[in-house]
Design a protein around this motif. Structure first.
Motif, PDB file in Angstrom:
ATOM      1  N   CYS A  22       0.901  -1.144   0.265  1.00  5.83           N
ATOM      2  CA  CYS A  22      -0.041   0.164   0.006  1.00  5.83           C
ATOM      3  C   CYS A  22       0.873   1.226   0.040  1.00  5.83           C
ATOM      4  CB  CYS A  22      -0.861   0.084   1.369  1.00  5.83           C
ATOM      5  SG  CYS A  22      -1.781   1.407   1.491  1.00  5.83           S
ATOM      6  N   CYS A  25      -0.019   3.412   3.703  1.00  7.47           N
ATOM      7  CA  CYS A  25       0.566   3.127   4.885  1.00  7.47           C
ATOM      8  C   CYS A  25       1.603   1.729   4.913  1.00  7.47           C
ATOM      9  CB  CYS A  25      -0.661   2.415   5.683  1.00  7.47           C
ATOM     10  SG  CYS A  25      -1.258   0.691   5.165  1.00  7.47           S
ATOM     11  N   CYS A  45      -6.362  -1.981   0.137  1.00  9.68           N
ATOM     12  CA  CYS A  45      -5.435  -2.323   1.308  1.00  9.68           C
ATOM     13  C   CYS A  45      -6.155  -3.078   2.589  1.00  9.68           C
ATOM     14  CB  CYS A  45      -4.831  -0.999   1.721  1.00  9.68           C
ATOM     15  SG  CYS A  45      -3.881  -1.081   3.345  1.00  9.68           S
ATOM     16  N   CYS A  48      -5.438   0.008   5.887  1.00 10.18           N
ATOM     17  CA  CYS A  48      -6.118   1.308   5.900  1.00 10.18           C
ATOM     18  C   CYS A  48      -7.127   1.402   4.785  1.00 10.18           C
ATOM     19  CB  CYS A  48      -4.972   2.421   5.465  1.00 10.18           C
ATOM     20  SG  CYS A  48      -4.564   2.617   3.764  1.00 10.18           S
TER      21      CYS A  48
END
Ligand SMILES: [Zn+2]
Length: 285
Positions: A22, A25, A45, A48
């Motif tokens: 991701c 994050c 993701c 997040c």
């Protein structure tokens, strides 16, 4: 980077299992939401909930794209003196860069006319100009040098270097169609919150990648993600943000609902419109 080298590059990364984390994050876990060109996928993701295109592009690839290819395209789209004069005379009315809808949202958020606003990613200044005309005190930032110069020289926009901006200064951190392009959504939100005064508002407009819009216009939704949009936002991502926020999509924005938000908790509007609005309030600390 042209589309052919983008696909080749994606195929190589796919074989090597690179570019799957991701971009916001850093989480390694995600699931496929859509596919395109065999070698690219839109992924969600697991941490997040951001929707991102994989394989991802590195910060260096991103920088090269915005300083060369993307910049060239935009530079050729800079208006001539005559076109600019006509746009200014019309107040951008009816033009694709008409900010009336955005100004209505700012008004619904009760932003006072004298508020200090940062237009983050101002392009050639059409938005900063309209925000200034509406009475706001506007600073702006722009990654592309030719566009920043145009905004400063032709429209008198106060374009500033990002690194020189003082913390806890702005009442509004504003962006229109920027957050879907940046290397990290999380870093952009953190930056906005750092530059805002306590109780200041981060206001971002971006394409809407929600499932409700997918159901309404599946082809447009499918075409929206790809090389140019490394990530896209929807309510599942926004709902996980740890900040008081309000969000919803066009057709048109529910201004009464925006007016009724007291800056606490989360409030979600209709999610099937083409464009998405995100507003985050910086909590006093
Ligand atoms: Zn993530």
């Amino acid at each position: 980077m042209r589309s052919w080298s983008y696909l080749t590059n994606s195929a190589v990364k796919q074989c090597l299992r690179r570019g799957q984390h991701c971009p916001s994050c850093g989480c390694a876990k995600s699931s496929v939401v859509d596919r395109k060109w065999l070698v690219t996928a839109l992924r969600r993701c697991a941490d997040c909930s951001l929707l991102f295109r994989a394989p991802t592009t590195t910060k260096e690839e991103n920088q090269s794209f915005y300083q060369q290819d993307y910049q060239e395209g935009f530079t050729t789209q800079l208006p001539s003196d005559r076109e600019l004069a006509a746009l200014l005379q019309a107040g951008f009315a009816g033009h694709e860069r008409d900010y009336t809808v955005y100004l209505d949202v700012l008004q619904a958020l009760a932003i006072p006319p004298a508020a200090r606003l940062l237009d983050f990613g101002c392009s050639w200044g059409y938005g900063s100009h309209q925000l200034s005309q509406a009475g706001y005190t506007v600073d702006a930032c722009e990654i592309s040098r030719p566009r920043a110069d145009f905004a400063r020289d032709k429209l008198g926009v106060n374009v500033r270097e990002l690194a020189t901006l003082p913390d806890r200064t702005y009442d509004v951190f504003f962006s229109a169609h920027v957050i879907e392009h940046v290397p990290s959504v999380r870093e952009m939100i953190d930056l906005g919150l750092r530059l805002l005064r306590p109780n200041g508002l981060l206001v971002a407009f971006t394409p809407n990648q929600s499932e409700a819009r997918r159901a309404r216009v599946p082809q447009l939704w499918h075409r929206q993600w790809g090389f140019v949009h490394p990530q896209l936002l929807d309510e599942r991502f926004l709902d996980r943000l740890p900040h008081p926020s309000v969000f919803g999509s066009t057709s048109p924005y529910a201004l009464d609902q925006i007016r009724s938000w007291k800056g606490v908790g989360k409030q979600m509007g209709a999610m099937d419109g083409d464009e998405l609005l995100l507003v985050i309030r910086k909590e006093a600390s």
